[in-house]
Write an enzyme that holds these catalytic residues in place. Structure first.
Site, PDB file in Angstrom:
ATOM      1  N   LYS A   1      44.241  42.190  36.318  1.00 30.59           N
ATOM      2  CA  LYS A   1      44.948  43.493  36.036  1.00 30.59           C
ATOM      3  C   LYS A   1      45.316  44.174  35.028  1.00 30.59           C
ATOM      4  O   LYS A   1      44.931  45.490  35.012  1.00 30.59           O
ATOM      5  CB  LYS A   1      46.520  43.325  37.046  1.00 30.59           C
ATOM      6  CG  LYS A   1      46.151  42.890  38.492  1.00 30.59           C
ATOM      7  CD  LYS A   1      47.584  43.088  39.026  1.00 30.59           C
ATOM      8  CE  LYS A   1      48.738  41.750  38.684  1.00 30.59           C
ATOM      9  NZ  LYS A   1      48.052  40.481  39.127  1.00 30.59           N
ATOM     10  N   THR A   2      45.548  43.716  34.016  1.00 24.35           N
ATOM     11  CA  THR A   2      45.563  44.211  32.806  1.00 24.35           C
ATOM     12  C   THR A   2      44.160  44.739  31.969  1.00 24.35           C
ATOM     13  O   THR A   2      44.101  45.660  31.583  1.00 24.35           O
ATOM     14  CB  THR A   2      46.167  43.318  31.744  1.00 24.35           C
ATOM     15  OG1 THR A   2      47.387  42.834  32.272  1.00 24.35           O
ATOM     16  CG2 THR A   2      46.397  43.803  30.098  1.00 24.35           C
TER      17      THR A   2
ATOM     18  N   ASP B   1      53.134  46.400  33.185  1.00 26.73           N
ATOM     19  CA  ASP B   1      52.993  44.995  33.601  1.00 26.73           C
ATOM     20  C   ASP B   1      54.227  44.710  34.563  1.00 26.73           C
ATOM     21  O   ASP B   1      55.123  45.097  34.091  1.00 26.73           O
ATOM     22  CB  ASP B   1      52.550  43.898  32.974  1.00 26.73           C
ATOM     23  CG  ASP B   1      51.657  42.994  33.415  1.00 26.73           C
ATOM     24  OD1 ASP B   1      51.574  42.994  34.857  1.00 26.73           O
ATOM     25  OD2 ASP B   1      51.194  41.717  32.806  1.00 26.73           O
TER      26      ASP B   1
ATOM     27  N   THR C   1      52.824  41.528  41.082  1.00 25.09           N
ATOM     28  CA  THR C   1      52.167  40.377  41.930  1.00 25.09           C
ATOM     29  C   THR C   1      52.464  40.681  43.322  1.00 25.09           C
ATOM     30  O   THR C   1      51.585  40.213  44.360  1.00 25.09           O
ATOM     31  CB  THR C   1      52.745  39.220  41.439  1.00 25.09           C
ATOM     32  OG1 THR C   1      54.219  39.241  41.254  1.00 25.09           O
ATOM     33  CG2 THR C   1      52.175  38.494  40.185  1.00 25.09           C
TER      34      THR C   1
ATOM     35  N   ARG D   1      41.237  33.844  35.096  1.00 25.27           N
ATOM     36  CA  ARG D   1      42.206  33.397  34.053  1.00 25.27           C
ATOM     37  C   ARG D   1      42.211  31.856  33.980  1.00 25.27           C
ATOM     38  O   ARG D   1      42.128  31.084  32.910  1.00 25.27           O
ATOM     39  CB  ARG D   1      43.907  33.839  34.006  1.00 25.27           C
ATOM     40  CG  ARG D   1      44.478  33.277  32.892  1.00 25.27           C
ATOM     41  CD  ARG D   1      46.047  33.784  33.139  1.00 25.27           C
ATOM     42  NE  ARG D   1      46.277  35.299  33.156  1.00 25.27           N
ATOM     43  CZ  ARG D   1      47.322  35.832  33.551  1.00 25.27           C
ATOM     44  NH1 ARG D   1      48.166  35.075  34.361  1.00 25.27           N
ATOM     45  NH2 ARG D   1      47.245  37.123  33.585  1.00 25.27           N
TER      46      ARG D   1
END
Ligand code: ADE
Length: 321
Positions: A51-52, A96, A145, A204
């Site tokens: 997402k980042t 975030d 999330t 990740r």
């Protein structure tokens, strides 16, 4: 090499999430043609899906600046004003964990998002009065999330909603191969596949596993990441062929041993495996639900037949199942 060079800079280089990319490409192009700030974007989905990274790609494609922060970091209204005051017309503000913004900050964000101003109350008691503070048009990109925990007024102010999904094997394999080339590491296709299979749909995790596999390859095979080395390293990390780690198996195993597989509440599971509730809910549970090892019922969580079979195969549950 720093972590940043791992991040793709353009949509073209961003692997997976094809539906989201396709739509974003259009909104980006349209906003650029109008020389306007793009509409606000909400990215939601499990942690580690990029997402980042995607927020940075959007800002880069828009050719605007980006300021990055997180919900818990903005404690007071003044913190938000300082951030907003720093933006130039068209810039991106990335928040975030936007579901963790304090209430007063969230409420101040409403007018900022909708009409690009904030009203600040100056003074106290009878002399208190609002001061109107105009802002440059900007694009808020929020990441969470769980979209469900955002308040309705907050959610409604995002013109673009993007649900990020777990990556499939081929996308993960591509990401692993790309990361290996950033590391200038030699990786066999079968090794990339092995890492992909064990990374529970999450870039990740794939990149983290790749780093550990690379460590093994440097010690055991002069840097070539072979499928055999990958298997040895991944087994040592206790990541199984479904990508479950020791915590996942402990979670399922505890539910089976102490609660006959459920139904059992989240709080009880959390206490038994010494993890906090939010970590279980955000990090462990979504994937176990996705692969069908866990089920959610009105009375709590249950281990599915598939979940039982997997633990039995891994020989981690020793009981009679
Ligand atoms: N690294 C992490 N996530 C990625 C993605 N989706 N595409 C390319 N590289 C990545």
């Amino acid at each position: 090499l720093n972590e940043l060079s791992l991040r793709p800079k353009y949509l073209q280089q961003y692997i997976g999430q094809d539906k989201i990319k396709e739509q974003l490409a259009i909104y980006i192009q349209a906003a650029r043609a109008r020389s306007e700030a793009m509409d606000h974007v909400l990215l939601y989905g499990p942690p580690g899906l990029g997402k980042t990274t995607l927020a940075m790609v959007i800002a880069n494609e828009l050719e605007v600046g980006i300021k990055t922060t997180s919900g818990p970091a903005i404690e007071r209204q003044g913190d938000l004003i300082a951030l907003l005051n720093d933006l130039k017309a068209g810039d991106v503000l990335f928040i975030d964990e936007i579901h963790r913004l304090p209430r007063v900050v969230e409420e101040m964000l409403y007018s900022a998002m909708e009409d690009f101003y904030v009203d600040i109350i100056v003074g106290q008691g009878p002399t208190a009065h609002p001061v109107h503070f105009p802002l440059p048009p900007f694009t808020l990109i929020g990441a969470t999330t769980r979209a469900g925990v955002l308040s309705a007024p907050m959610r409604d102010r995002f013109g673009i909603m993007a649900h990020m999904e777990y990556y499939d094997e081929s996308a993960l394999k591509e990401i692993v191969t790309r990361t290996a080339s950033v590391f200038q590491a030699d990786i066999e296709p079968q090794a990339a596949r092995e890492v992909a299979l064990r990374s529970r749909g999450t870039p990740r995790i794939a990149n983290r596993l790749l780093k550990r596999v690379r460590d093994y390859s440097e010690v055991y095979s002069e840097g070539v990441i072979t499928a055999a080395i990958a298997k040895v390293a991944l087994d040592a990390l206790q990541v199984d062929d479904k990508g479950l780690d020791a915590v996942d198996r402990k979670l399922l195993g505890t539910m089976i041993e102490l609660y006959d597989g459920g139904p059992v509440g989240l709080a009880a599971i959390a206490a038994n495996i010494s993890e906090d509730r939010e970590t279980i809910e955000d990090m462990y549970e979504p994937y176990l639900l996705q692969i069908g090892f866990l089920k959610r019922t009105a009375r709590g969580r249950m281990v599915s037949d598939l979940g039982y079979q997997h633990l039995k195969k891994e020989n981690l549950y020793k009981g009679d199942i």
